[in-house]
Design a protein around this motif. Structure first.
Motif, PDB file in Angstrom:
ATOM      1  N   LEU A 148       0.830  -1.207   0.000  1.00 24.89           N
ATOM      2  CA  LEU A 148       0.000   0.000   0.000  1.00 24.89           C
ATOM      3  C   LEU A 148       0.863   1.255   0.000  1.00 24.89           C
ATOM      4  O   LEU A 148       0.637   2.180  -0.795  1.00 24.89           O
ATOM      5  CB  LEU A 148      -0.917  -0.009   1.229  1.00 24.89           C
ATOM      6  CG  LEU A 148      -1.705   1.271   1.525  1.00 24.89           C
ATOM      7  CD1 LEU A 148      -2.688   1.585   0.405  1.00 24.89           C
ATOM      8  CD2 LEU A 148      -2.426   1.162   2.870  1.00 24.89           C
ATOM      9  N   TYR A 149       1.869   1.286   0.861  1.00 26.43           N
ATOM     10  CA  TYR A 149       2.746   2.455   0.936  1.00 26.43           C
ATOM     11  C   TYR A 149       3.535   2.636  -0.361  1.00 26.43           C
ATOM     12  O   TYR A 149       3.772   3.771  -0.803  1.00 26.43           O
ATOM     13  CB  TYR A 149       3.720   2.314   2.111  1.00 26.43           C
ATOM     14  CG  TYR A 149       3.062   2.250   3.469  1.00 26.43           C
ATOM     15  CD1 TYR A 149       1.751   2.679   3.662  1.00 26.43           C
ATOM     16  CD2 TYR A 149       3.742   1.754   4.583  1.00 26.43           C
ATOM     17  CE1 TYR A 149       1.148   2.620   4.904  1.00 26.43           C
ATOM     18  CE2 TYR A 149       3.146   1.704   5.832  1.00 26.43           C
ATOM     19  CZ  TYR A 149       1.851   2.126   5.992  1.00 26.43           C
ATOM     20  OH  TYR A 149       1.246   2.064   7.225  1.00 26.43           O
ATOM     21  N   SER A 150       3.932   1.526  -0.973  1.00 27.05           N
ATOM     22  CA  SER A 150       4.696   1.603  -2.231  1.00 27.05           C
ATOM     23  C   SER A 150       3.840   2.171  -3.354  1.00 27.05           C
ATOM     24  O   SER A 150       4.317   2.975  -4.159  1.00 27.05           O
ATOM     25  CB  SER A 150       5.211   0.212  -2.616  1.00 27.05           C
ATOM     26  OG  SER A 150       6.056  -0.315  -1.608  1.00 27.05           O
ATOM     27  N   VAL A 151       2.574   1.763  -3.396  1.00 27.41           N
ATOM     28  CA  VAL A 151       1.653   2.287  -4.413  1.00 27.41           C
ATOM     29  C   VAL A 151       1.452   3.785  -4.222  1.00 27.41           C
ATOM     30  O   VAL A 151       1.449   4.556  -5.185  1.00 27.41           O
ATOM     31  CB  VAL A 151       0.295   1.546  -4.359  1.00 27.41           C
ATOM     32  CG1 VAL A 151      -0.731   2.239  -5.250  1.00 27.41           C
ATOM     33  CG2 VAL A 151       0.457   0.098  -4.787  1.00 27.41           C
ATOM     34  N   LEU A 152       1.296   4.207  -2.968  1.00 30.11           N
ATOM     35  CA  LEU A 152       1.136   5.640  -2.678  1.00 30.11           C
ATOM     36  C   LEU A 152       2.358   6.422  -3.131  1.00 30.11           C
ATOM     37  O   LEU A 152       2.241   7.530  -3.655  1.00 30.11           O
ATOM     38  CB  LEU A 152       0.922   5.841  -1.174  1.00 30.11           C
ATOM     39  CG  LEU A 152      -0.519   5.927  -0.671  1.00 30.11           C
ATOM     40  CD1 LEU A 152      -0.534   6.129   0.830  1.00 30.11           C
ATOM     41  CD2 LEU A 152      -1.286   7.039  -1.356  1.00 30.11           C
ATOM     42  N   SER A 153       3.531   5.844  -2.926  1.00 23.56           N
ATOM     43  CA  SER A 153       4.766   6.505  -3.346  1.00 23.56           C
ATOM     44  C   SER A 153       4.807   6.697  -4.855  1.00 23.56           C
ATOM     45  O   SER A 153       5.206   7.753  -5.350  1.00 23.56           O
ATOM     46  CB  SER A 153       5.974   5.687  -2.882  1.00 23.56           C
ATOM     47  OG  SER A 153       7.177   6.211  -3.392  1.00 23.56           O
ATOM     48  N   LEU A 154       4.372   5.672  -5.584  1.00 23.21           N
ATOM     49  CA  LEU A 154       4.368   5.762  -7.053  1.00 23.21           C
ATOM     50  C   LEU A 154       3.341   6.778  -7.546  1.00 23.21           C
ATOM     51  O   LEU A 154       3.535   7.417  -8.583  1.00 23.21           O
ATOM     52  CB  LEU A 154       4.078   4.384  -7.652  1.00 23.21           C
ATOM     53  CG  LEU A 154       5.175   3.316  -7.423  1.00 23.21           C
ATOM     54  CD1 LEU A 154       4.715   1.964  -7.949  1.00 23.21           C
ATOM     55  CD2 LEU A 154       6.475   3.739  -8.091  1.00 23.21           C
ATOM     56  N   LYS A 155       2.244   6.932  -6.792  1.00 21.81           N
ATOM     57  CA  LYS A 155       1.202   7.885  -7.180  1.00 21.81           C
ATOM     58  C   LYS A 155       1.665   9.335  -7.080  1.00 21.81           C
ATOM     59  O   LYS A 155       1.091  10.230  -7.696  1.00 21.81           O
ATOM     60  CB  LYS A 155      -0.047   7.693  -6.302  1.00 21.81           C
ATOM     61  CG  LYS A 155      -0.799   6.388  -6.521  1.00 21.81           C
ATOM     62  CD  LYS A 155      -1.535   6.369  -7.836  1.00 21.81           C
ATOM     63  CE  LYS A 155      -2.345   5.093  -8.018  1.00 21.81           C
ATOM     64  NZ  LYS A 155      -3.022   5.035  -9.327  1.00 21.81           N
ATOM     65  N   SER A 156       2.715   9.563  -6.284  1.00 18.14           N
ATOM     66  CA  SER A 156       3.167  10.940  -6.088  1.00 18.14           C
ATOM     67  C   SER A 156       3.949  11.487  -7.278  1.00 18.14           C
ATOM     68  O   SER A 156       4.172  12.695  -7.376  1.00 18.14           O
ATOM     69  CB  SER A 156       4.043  11.023  -4.830  1.00 18.14           C
ATOM     70  OG  SER A 156       5.223  10.255  -4.986  1.00 18.14           O
ATOM     71  N   ASN A 157       4.388  10.585  -8.187  1.00 20.55           N
ATOM     72  CA  ASN A 157       5.111  10.999  -9.405  1.00 20.55           C
ATOM     73  C   ASN A 157       6.325  11.880  -9.119  1.00 20.55           C
ATOM     74  O   ASN A 157       6.531  12.922  -9.750  1.00 20.55           O
ATOM     75  CB  ASN A 157       4.157  11.743 -10.354  1.00 20.55           C
ATOM     76  CG  ASN A 157       3.054  10.840 -10.872  1.00 20.55           C
ATOM     77  OD1 ASN A 157       3.289   9.668 -11.153  1.00 20.55           O
ATOM     78  ND2 ASN A 157       1.846  11.373 -10.975  1.00 20.55           N
ATOM     79  N   GLY A 158       7.116  11.465  -8.138  1.00 18.12           N
ATOM     80  CA  GLY A 158       8.339  12.203  -7.827  1.00 18.12           C
ATOM     81  C   GLY A 158       8.155  13.363  -6.872  1.00 18.12           C
ATOM     82  O   GLY A 158       9.139  13.948  -6.419  1.00 18.12           O
TER      83      GLY A 158
END
Length: 364
Positions: A55-65
């Protein structure tokens, strides 16, 4: 310029943050819930933790840098996003106070006996301020230096205690009430994987974020495996009742080591492991706390607030936490961590998906 860390450094950062605090308390908590099945509770927490890390990894990817705090403002709006950030950094503030209090009590009770806890808190906090002002890159590089010694200490502790093992202490297996195993698993999950929600505040500073899940899992699952092994050893060496009663069972485990009357009572290994993992965890949390404040207050440099916030943390760790630790950690802290570590990330992820879908529908 935003500091960047490598994937390897992030894996070590994850390892330190899941080991810190947890390794010295989890055996006691698990034994209270699961008795001889304490290690199964840690296993349950690890399985659930896999999905939490995903879940945390997906959220990180959603931030787009972008940073996690920028993601919150972009998804939830300026004002509501800022409210969520304040809730998030308030949880981090509470977490820092708890970790600082526990490590000061351990040192005052077991190592520097008779030393006022306030002195210990001040020294640790003073060192933490220096580390945080130096930046995340310096913190992670220092972790890299200490990481081999911490792993070596863990291996030596586990190997040296093997002659003291009594296998009968873990039997019978699977005799504990299943509801207690589940409740215990949730409690341990709160003290391990859910606290890693704090690392969302630094994920944008990791190079090659598309591979972050793999290294996040490597760091956290290896740390969780060590916690499970230590819990199993505590049960097999100390027994269920002793593990449940001792506040610091891993420290007592080190006291039990006796090889040919030459190598004995090397509990300092356990103290070394816990002190440095917990110290790096405090440093990481403090850094994320200040980054969150920097974003909300629109500051150019987070370092301005390192010393003023340190005064508040010292006051909280020395005065506001010491008399209510057990009841707070075992009743209030678990639901607070579930809110911060599960409910908020899920709601943020859903809001991100909904906003993305609305944006696509508007384009069409």
């Amino acid at each position: 310029m935003i500091e960047k860390i490598s994937l390897k450094q992030f894996a070590i950062l994850s390892f330190m943050n899941i080991i810190g605090t947890s390794i010295i308390f989890i055996p006691t908590v698990a034994a209270n819930f699961g008795k001889q099945d304490a290690w199964i509770i840690v296993l349950i927490a690890t399985v659930i933790g896999f999905f939490v890390i995903s879940l945390y990894s997906v959220l990180s990817l959603k931030s787009n840098g972008k940073s996690f705090f920028e993601l919150l403002n972009r998804t939830c709006g300026k004002w509501f996003g800022s409210i969520i950030i304040i809730i998030f950094i308030s949880y981090i503030f509470l977490n820092i106070i708890a970790n600082l209090w526990t490590i000061s009590q351990f040192i005052a009770a077991q190592i520097l006996v008779g030393t006022p806890s306030g002195v210990i808190i001040f020294i640790i906090l003073f060192t933490t301020v220096i580390a945080v002002r130096s930046g995340l890159e310096v913190i992670t590089r220092t972790m890299e230096v200490f990481f081999p010694f911490i792993v070596l200490s863990l291996v030596l502790l586990c190997v040296f205690v093997l002659p003291e093992i009594k296998a009968e202490n873990i039997f019978p297996v699977f005799q504990t009430d299943k509801s207690k195993l589940f409740i215990g698993g949730i409690s341990i999950l709160s003290f391990t994987f859910l606290e890693l929600v704090i690392l969302l505040g630094v994920m944008d500073q990791v190079n090659h974020t598309e591979k972050i899940k793999k290294y996040f899992l490597i760091g956290t699952l290896s740390g969780s495996l060590i916690i499970m092994i230590v819990t199993l050893l505590c049960i097999m060496v100390l027994g269920v009742d002793a593990t449940s009663d001792y506040t610091y069972p891993i420290y007592v485990l080190g006291q039990k080591i006796n090889i040919a009357t030459i190598i004995q009572r090397i509990e300092g290994i356990a103290a070394f492991i816990w002190f440095f993992t917990n110290f790096f965890k405090i440093c990481t949390s403090y850094y994320v706390l200040l980054r969150g404040m920097q974003h909300v207050l629109k500051m150019k440099d987070y370092k301005v607030w390192t010393i003023p916030v340190a005064y508040l943390i010292f006051s909280g760790a020395y005065n506001g936490y010491r008399n209510a630790y057990f009841d707070f950690d075992h009743t209030t802290y678990v639901p607070i961590t579930i809110i911060a570590g599960v409910i908020l990330p899920i709601l943020i992820l859903l809001a991100t998906i909904i906003k993305k879908n609305n944006g696509q529908s508007n384009k069409t």
